[in-house]
Design an enzyme around this catalytic site. Structure first.
Site, PDB file in Angstrom:
ATOM      1  N   ILE A  84      -9.789  32.260  71.098  1.00  0.00           N
ATOM      2  CA  ILE A  84     -10.423  33.858  72.355  1.00  0.00           C
ATOM      3  C   ILE A  84     -10.538  34.739  70.900  1.00  0.00           C
ATOM      4  O   ILE A  84     -11.221  36.158  71.450  1.00  0.00           O
ATOM      5  CB  ILE A  84      -9.572  33.709  73.487  1.00  0.00           C
ATOM      6  CG1 ILE A  84      -9.442  32.504  73.808  1.00  0.00           C
ATOM      7  CG2 ILE A  84      -9.425  35.578  74.476  1.00  0.00           C
ATOM      8  CD1 ILE A  84     -10.912  32.170  75.328  1.00  0.00           C
ATOM      9  N   CYS A 139      -0.457  35.075  64.741  1.00  0.00           N
ATOM     10  CA  CYS A 139      -2.284  35.604  63.754  1.00  0.00           C
ATOM     11  C   CYS A 139      -2.092  35.761  62.264  1.00  0.00           C
ATOM     12  O   CYS A 139      -1.263  35.964  61.882  1.00  0.00           O
ATOM     13  CB  CYS A 139      -2.122  36.942  64.310  1.00  0.00           C
ATOM     14  SG  CYS A 139      -0.199  37.955  65.313  1.00  0.00           S
ATOM     15  N   ILE A 172       5.600  25.156  70.897  1.00  0.00           N
ATOM     16  CA  ILE A 172       4.408  25.648  69.869  1.00  0.00           C
ATOM     17  C   ILE A 172       3.179  26.868  69.768  1.00  0.00           C
ATOM     18  O   ILE A 172       2.496  26.702  71.283  1.00  0.00           O
ATOM     19  CB  ILE A 172       3.906  24.244  68.663  1.00  0.00           C
ATOM     20  CG1 ILE A 172       3.267  23.510  69.714  1.00  0.00           C
ATOM     21  CG2 ILE A 172       5.502  23.764  68.103  1.00  0.00           C
ATOM     22  CD1 ILE A 172       2.564  22.383  69.295  1.00  0.00           C
TER      23      ILE A 172
HETATM   24  C1  LIG Z   1      -7.460  30.075  76.164  1.00  0.00           C
HETATM   25  C2  LIG Z   1      -5.757  30.274  75.271  1.00  0.00           C
HETATM   26  C3  LIG Z   1      -5.214  31.950  74.964  1.00  0.00           C
HETATM   27  C4  LIG Z   1      -4.128  31.970  74.829  1.00  0.00           C
HETATM   28  N1  LIG Z   1      -4.150  33.419  74.195  1.00  0.00           N
HETATM   29  C5  LIG Z   1      -2.256  33.215  73.402  1.00  0.00           C
HETATM   30  C6  LIG Z   1      -1.768  34.548  73.029  1.00  0.00           C
HETATM   31  O1  LIG Z   1      -2.541  35.150  72.934  1.00  0.00           O
HETATM   32  N2  LIG Z   1      -0.840  34.377  72.387  1.00  0.00           N
HETATM   33  C7  LIG Z   1       0.054  33.337  71.806  1.00  0.00           C
HETATM   34  O2  LIG Z   1       1.447  33.614  71.530  1.00  0.00           O
HETATM   35  N3  LIG Z   1      -0.533  32.474  72.607  1.00  0.00           N
HETATM   36  C8  LIG Z   1      -1.953  32.441  73.151  1.00  0.00           C
HETATM   37  N4  LIG Z   1      -2.176  31.154  73.327  1.00  0.00           N
HETATM   38  C9  LIG Z   1      -0.982  29.363  72.500  1.00  0.00           C
HETATM   39  C10 LIG Z   1      -0.254  29.300  74.486  1.00  0.00           C
HETATM   40  O3  LIG Z   1       0.155  30.347  75.372  1.00  0.00           O
HETATM   41  C11 LIG Z   1       0.252  27.875  74.102  1.00  0.00           C
HETATM   42  O4  LIG Z   1       1.292  28.026  73.021  1.00  0.00           O
HETATM   43  C12 LIG Z   1      -0.791  26.575  73.688  1.00  0.00           C
HETATM   44  O5  LIG Z   1      -1.812  26.776  74.201  1.00  0.00           O
HETATM   45  C13 LIG Z   1       0.104  26.026  74.053  1.00  0.00           C
HETATM   46  O6  LIG Z   1       0.306  25.364  75.443  1.00  0.00           O
HETATM   47  P1  LIG Z   1      -0.288  24.427  76.070  1.00  0.00           P
HETATM   48  O7  LIG Z   1      -0.894  23.198  75.870  1.00  0.00           O
HETATM   49  O8  LIG Z   1       0.198  24.304  77.301  1.00  0.00           O
HETATM   50  O9  LIG Z   1      -1.575  24.933  76.924  1.00  0.00           O
HETATM   51  C14 LIG Z   1      -3.025  31.150  74.309  1.00  0.00           C
HETATM   52  C15 LIG Z   1      -4.252  29.466  74.096  1.00  0.00           C
HETATM   53  C16 LIG Z   1      -4.881  29.034  75.360  1.00  0.00           C
HETATM   54  C17 LIG Z   1      -5.592  27.952  75.971  1.00  0.00           C
END
Ligand SMILES: Cc1cc2nc3c(=O)[nH]c(=O)nc-3n(C[C@H](O)[C@H](O)[C@H](O)COP(=O)(O)O)c2cc1C
Length: 318
Positions: free
Chosen positions: A75, A137, A200
């Site tokens: 994204i 980032c 993470i």
């Molecule tokens: C579409 C998408 C957008 C994300 N945007 C951010 C973000 O803006 N900032 C951030 O720290 N993590 C972001 N993440 C990471 C998630 O917050 C999370 O750490 C990661 O997806 C692992 O968790 P999950 O397996 O439950 O999705 C994003 C993840 C996804 C899939």
């Protein structure tokens, strides 16, 4: 405090369940949540999509691709900019009466400081409860390598932000798994003054279209999330809790994130040392996940006459 209630510094969570940044939007999707009140009852706090000083359009399409047991996203931190976000989205989010944690990102240490300062002056009513620093980032000054891979930089980023905001604001440092030893980065964040850790973020990965022989994502590479990363997130929480005294003493709580799909996954993270968990990708697949886990946790605690707080890190008991 009820059986499900936990604390992250001064934020009282009525349940140990949080949205995970970027996976539930900041305003539009919360309207969807609001129409289903049971989700609100199950959520301990709402973590927003990352915001930066200026508006960002994010990366080129395609930005999400499904892979086995997960997704890759690129994204690229698309957002409307911090001032507009506090103007438009935060007042809406406030209506739902749950703690708001704002995820922040920047390209340099100085920019992180400036962003924190803008938030301090913009949020005069202290309407948010915490900031989650996304150290995954790219650090533009360091040629685009992630902040999160360098302990000295992580320490400086956290210290810079801490020096700019009110003491009452909970600072959470969100760690990247794309490092050799996550405990070194966690310790650096603690030295910088973080109040809590979350881990993470996504793992760097890619997918290739074998027909045109090109990377599928517009950005070529992206971040892997979903069930396939759960063992990695779980291990990293376990290792930080095991080897960092401040985590083991529960002075620095850990928010466990990565691939959580059900009650069992949630329990594993809590037993490994997480005080609460963040749920992201699974929310795209199952929009009753928060209610389901909340119910299963409640049943488990009632049946075993225990509390979430007393289960945190239980796997480490000798
Ligand atoms: C579409 C998408 C957008 C994300 N945007 C951010 C973000 O803006 N900032 C951030 O720290 N993590 C972001 N993440 C990471 C998630 O917050 C999370 O750490 C990661 O997806 C692992 O968790 P999950 O397996 O439950 O999705 C994003 C993840 C996804 C899939």
């Amino acid at each position: 405090m009820n059986k499900l209630s936990v604390r992250i510094k001064n934020i009282v969570l009525k349940a140990p369940l949080l949205t995970s940044s970027g996976t539930s939007g900041s305003k539009d999707e919360i309207n969807f949540i609001q129409n289903r009140k049971s989700v609100l009852k199950s959520l301990g706090a709402f973590v927003t999509k990352g915001v930066s000083i200026n508006k960002s359009l994010g990366n080129k399409d395609p930005r999400i691709v499904e892979v086995r047991s997960g997704i890759l996203n690129s994204i690229g931190l698309q957002n409307k900019g911090v001032r507009k976000f506090f103007d438009e989205d935060v007042p809406e989010l406030r209506k739902y009466n749950i703690p708001i944690i704002v995820n922040i990102s920047a390209d340099t240490i100085e920019e992180f400081g400036e962003l924190a300062e803008i938030i301090k002056t913009t949020d005069r009513t202290n309407s948010i409860s915490g900031l989650e620093i996304n150290v995954s980032c790219p650090n533009i000054k360091k040629g685009g390598a992630a902040f999160g891979a360098d302990p000295q930089i992580v320490e400086k980023v956290v210290r810079e932000i801490k020096s700019k905001v009110h003491d009452s604001l909970c600072i959470i440092t969100k760690l990247s798994p794309n490092v050799t030893d996550i405990t070194q980065i966690a310790k650096a964040a603690i030295n910088g003054g973080t109040d809590a850790l979350s881990m993470i973020n996504t793992l760097r990965g890619m997918a290739i279209d074998i027909n045109n022989m090109k990377p599928i994502l517009g950005n070529q590479v992206g971040g892997l999330s979903g069930p396939c990363i759960k063992p990695i997130g779980l291990y990293m929480v376990y290792e930080c809790f095991r080897s960092i005294p401040e985590c083991k003493r529960k002075e620095i709580p850990i928010i466990g994130i990565g691939g959580i799909s059900n009650f069992n996954d949630t329990m594993e993270y809590i037993l490994a040392g997480a005080t609460a968990v963040g749920i992201g990708t699974q929310w795209f697949i199952n929009n009753t996940i928060f209610e389901e886990i909340h119910k299963d946790l409640t049943d488990y605690l009632d049946k075993n006459k225990t509390t979430i707080s007393s289960l945190i890190g239980k796997t480490h008991d000798s």
